[in-house]
Scaffold this motif. Structure first.
Motif, PDB file in Angstrom:
ATOM      1  N   MET A 123       0.827  -1.215   0.000  1.00 23.16           N
ATOM      2  CA  MET A 123       0.000   0.000   0.000  1.00 23.16           C
ATOM      3  C   MET A 123       0.856   1.258   0.000  1.00 23.16           C
ATOM      4  SD  MET A 123      -2.958  -1.124   2.743  1.00 23.16           S
ATOM      5  CE  MET A 123      -4.060   0.266   2.583  1.00 23.16           C
ATOM      6  N   ASP A 131      -0.750   7.171   0.779  1.00 23.65           N
ATOM      7  CA  ASP A 131      -2.100   7.721   0.553  1.00 23.65           C
ATOM      8  C   ASP A 131      -3.176   6.656   0.749  1.00 23.65           C
ATOM      9  OD1 ASP A 131      -1.746  10.492  -0.072  1.00 23.65           O
ATOM     10  OD2 ASP A 131      -0.661   9.831  -1.854  1.00 23.65           O
ATOM     11  N   GLU A 132      -2.906   5.466   0.280  1.00 21.91           N
ATOM     12  CA  GLU A 132      -3.901   4.385   0.422  1.00 21.91           C
ATOM     13  C   GLU A 132      -4.097   4.014   1.890  1.00 21.91           C
ATOM     14  OE1 GLU A 132      -3.346   2.141  -3.905  1.00 21.91           O
ATOM     15  OE2 GLU A 132      -2.075   1.544  -2.212  1.00 21.91           O
ATOM     16  N   LYS A 133      -2.999   3.994   2.622  1.00 23.54           N
ATOM     17  CA  LYS A 133      -3.124   3.673   4.059  1.00 23.54           C
ATOM     18  C   LYS A 133      -3.977   4.732   4.751  1.00 23.54           C
ATOM     19  CE  LYS A 133       1.461   1.567   4.172  1.00 23.54           C
ATOM     20  NZ  LYS A 133       2.857   1.759   4.573  1.00 23.54           N
ATOM     21  N   GLU A 160      -6.247   6.534   3.450  1.00 21.72           N
ATOM     22  CA  GLU A 160      -7.655   6.352   3.065  1.00 21.72           C
ATOM     23  C   GLU A 160      -8.336   5.262   3.890  1.00 21.72           C
ATOM     24  OE1 GLU A 160      -8.415   5.624  -1.115  1.00 21.72           O
ATOM     25  OE2 GLU A 160      -9.100   7.692  -1.251  1.00 21.72           O
ATOM     26  N   ILE A 198     -10.053   0.047  -1.999  1.00 23.41           N
ATOM     27  CA  ILE A 198      -8.783   0.244  -2.710  1.00 23.41           C
ATOM     28  C   ILE A 198      -8.753  -0.860  -3.762  1.00 23.41           C
ATOM     29  CG2 ILE A 198      -6.268   0.383  -2.481  1.00 23.41           C
ATOM     30  CD1 ILE A 198      -6.797   1.338   0.429  1.00 23.41           C
ATOM     31  N   CYS A 255      -3.941  -0.448   9.503  1.00 18.87           N
ATOM     32  CA  CYS A 255      -4.436  -1.088   8.267  1.00 18.87           C
ATOM     33  C   CYS A 255      -4.469  -2.604   8.412  1.00 18.87           C
ATOM     34  CB  CYS A 255      -3.553  -0.707   7.082  1.00 18.87           C
ATOM     35  SG  CYS A 255      -3.709   1.024   6.643  1.00 18.87           S
TER      36      CYS A 255
END
Ligand code: BGC
Length: 687
Positions: A40, A43-45, A47, A61, A295
């Protein structure tokens, strides 16, 4: 009784189609989650650790096969943009003293959630009933941690067996709604561990609950959602590996959220916007590893529940499901508590006049526990009584001002059923309620009772109310809680005697607002404490000075006699307890006794087992509930109860060692029909 048996048989049939084994997070789920997290981007984390703007989804995602997961309140059915089966409320499940009824409701909700693609249910709510005024008591399981834990375990298992996560809430000590965002709970360590933590802890240790929601209040000075002590030093230390989410809008600082142990900020990223999180990571204030842990917790739970691999929605289950309705009825029939009865009930036939503001409606408690039932499925008390058949003539008087005709009808009636109590405006989230019934209701009851002493009062509420204005002038009183869509039918079945009432009080009914041990501390907020991060300064604190002596635990301690004790409830039958014995086991002991139905009708009886230390080395409640069971006993027949107790049931929380301790020595084991109606006493020595 026939109805109960046939529905129970149906339940057996149906429950074989779902796995009895709850979903649990395995090492391979954890490995897979870690693997995904390693791929990840920052930014994805960021989110993944908050809810999406609509408030009831997580972010998808897609690149990594992570879906957006839909969640819904709870606890009385599946809420949020859907119509769904409306089940009896939490306090009713606790009053049923029935693990099976609670499991049945969870089971029904699991089906309803699956049918709608909801994979996280925001329930059960398990905050302890400390005062009748708390506006959300109706969602919760009463004053006793043993009862609350067992009911919660059944409910959670019922939900989670359907691959739907349960979220136990609100962690912790959120026992008032008054000023809930702006109140700190100040509670000593022993009281937390003996009264306010056990239901959460058992749900983790024995129920493998998938998610936990933190509370709005601060706990000993720190916001629950940002409390390392609460989340890491307690919850995680009990072995919790699932998702810790905040209550809706209860986060205050980015640093606190990223370091306090929370995984998911709800309903959206108030404190975890990229521009807030990134500087802390980039400047080395918070290690990125903290985000990885958040996460991983989220993903390992998603993986364990198959959310990355299977569709969320189960198209094979109808949204309006007969099985769910049966589960709602099963709980509704066991929940009502017959508080008083001069012999008028059961009413086998006759002319009934029905009145009162809650007679021709299905009452709800308000707030996030208020849901939208399926149109046409709600059975009001009036409709339930009207469906009883030819032996009854039912007349509804809508107006609280009786006309001359109304007065005549009331005078002539074989019974007057007055359905009163609260509703979603008068007992609700974010507000505390009055101890007295809402305005005008005492007057209405008095007017009816003056015309006809054969008046039965049915009360919708989440706890004790002031019944002193009418208690001695009416024939019977039933605490009906919020009975859900089948509640009206269940009430009619009880009033008519098709089924004997079997609910028992899950709290002490003091009979006066002041007798409750918490009363003088409940709203005594101390304003001088400062919690600057809250944006409110000073920030009032509620000090739980009654300590462990909550509810019936305070009866002997403070020498106050309640009007109706914890565990009390009348039946249409009578029971004789005999042959009690206790046998040591490897883990404690087994208590065995016989209960005979000595009355004229088949009935369920909830038998209770209390443990009383004879010479405690520290101050302890005189006795505490440690086991119970409920069984159907045919008239004239006897049934054996077997209640296992473990050594932990004899223990107390020792503040010096910060651990549980069992004193060797003598104990009494009290077996009763209520906490004040002990029928058999045994001696047991812990060596
Ligand atoms: C309540 C929670 C609920 C959430 C989402 C909050 O106001 O305290 O119990 O799950 O809203 O509706």
């Amino acid at each position: 009784m026939k109805k109960i048996l046939s529905v129970a048989a149906a339940a057996l049939l149906f429950s074989s189609v779902v796995s009895a084994q709850p979903y649990i997070i395995t090492q391979s789920d954890k490995d897979r989650a870690a693997e995904i997290v390693s791929k990840m981007t920052l930014d994805e984390k960021i989110e993944l650790i908050s809810g999406k703007d609509d408030g009831f989804h997580t972010y998808a995602i897609e690149r990594l096969g992570i879906p957006s997961v839909r969640m819904a309140d709870g606890p009385q059915g599946v809420r949020n943009k859907t119509h769904s089966t409306y089940y009896p409320c939490g306090i009713g499940l606790a009053a049923s003293f029935s693990r099976d009824a609670a499991k049945g409701v969870g089971d029904g909700i699991g089906f309803d959630a699956s049918a709608r693609g909801v994979r996280i249910m925001l329930c059960p709510g398990v905050n302890i009933y400390r005062s009748p005024l708390c506006g959300r008591n109706f969602e919760y399981y009463g004053e006793d941690p043993c009862l609350a834990s067992e009911i919660a375990l059944g409910y959670i298992q019922g939900i989670q067996q359907h691959r739907v996560m349960a979220t136990i809430k609100h962690f912790a000590v959120n026992n008032q709604e008054y000023s809930r965002h702006w109140t700190g709970s100040v509670v000593d360590e022993r009281t937390l561990n003996e009264i306010y933590f056990p239901t959460f802890r058992k749900a983790v240790e024995k129920g493998d609950v998938a998610a936990v929601m933190t509370s709005y209040n601060t706990v000993n000075g720190v916001h629950a959602a940002e409390s390392d002590w609460l989340i890491n030093k307690n919850l995680r230390a009990w072995g919790f590996e699932g998702i810790v989410m905040s209550d809706w809008k209860s986060t205050y600082t980015t640093l606190g959220v990223l370091t306090g142990g929370l995984d998911l900020e709800m309903p959206k990223n108030f404190t975890t916007k990229p521009e807030m999180v990134k500087p802390l990571i980039e400047n080395g204030v918070v290690p990125e590893a903290n985000l990885d842990i958040m996460c991983r917790h989220i993903l390992q739970a998603f993986i364990a529940y198959g959310l990355l691999d299977q569709p969320a929605k189960d198209e094979s289950i109808p949204e309006d499901y007969e099985y769910s309705r049966n589960m709602a009825y099963n709980a509704a029939i066991e929940a009502p508590v017959l508080l008083a009865n001069n012999g008028l009930l059961p009413l086998k036939k006759g002319n009934i006049v029905v009145l009162g503001p809650n007679a021709n409606t299905v009452a709800f408690g308000g707030g996030s526990g208020r849901m939208d039932p399926i149109p046409g499925r709600n059975i009001t008390p009036l409709a339930g009584l009207q469906a009883l058949g030819k032996k009854y003539k039912v007349q509804f008087i809508e107006n609280a001002e009786f006309s001359a005709e109304d007065r005549k009808a009331i005078e002539k009636a074989d019974a007057v059923i007055a359905v009163v109590g609260f509703n979603n405006d008068t007992e609700k989230e974010n507000h505390d309620r009055t101890y007295a019934l809402p305005e005008g209701q005492n007057e209405l009851i008095a007017a009816a009772a003056a015309l006809n002493a054969r008046t039965v009062v049915i009360i919708n509420s989440g706890g004790e109310v002031d019944i002193t204005p009418f208690k001695d002038n009416v024939a019977a009183i039933i605490m009906a809680w919020y009975g859900g869509q089948e509640g009206g039918k269940a009430l009619a079945d009880i009033i008519s005697g098709k089924v004997s009432p079997s609910g028992k009080l899950p709290f002490t009914f003091w009979g006066s607002e002041d007798k409750n041990p918490a009363a003088k501390y409940y709203h005594a907020l101390t304003p001088e404490v400062h919690v600057v991060s809250s944006g409110r300064d000073p920030f009032p604190h509620a000090v739980y000075s009654e300590g462990i002596f909550v509810g019936y635990r305070g009866v002997e301690k403070f020498g106050v006699k309640p009007m109706f004790p914890f565990g009390y409830g009348l039946s249409y039958s009578s029971f004789e307890y005999s042959n009690a014995s206790v046998t040591p086991t490897a883990d404690g002991c087994e208590v065995v006794f016989t209960v005979k139905n000595t009355g004229a009708v088949d009935a369920l009886e909830a038998a209770q087992v209390y443990v009383a230390p004879v010479k405690p080395s520290v101050m302890r409640p005189a006795f505490e509930l440690k086991g119970f069971d409920k069984k159907l006993i045919a008239k004239g027949k006897s049934v054996e109860f077997r209640i296992p107790l473990s050594f932990s049931d004899f223990s107390y929380y020792d503040v010096a060692s910060h651990d549980w301790k069992v004193d060797g020595g003598d104990y009494k084991i009290l077996i009763g029909a209520s906490s004040a109606d002990i029928r058999q006493t045994l001696d047991f020595t812990v060596r």
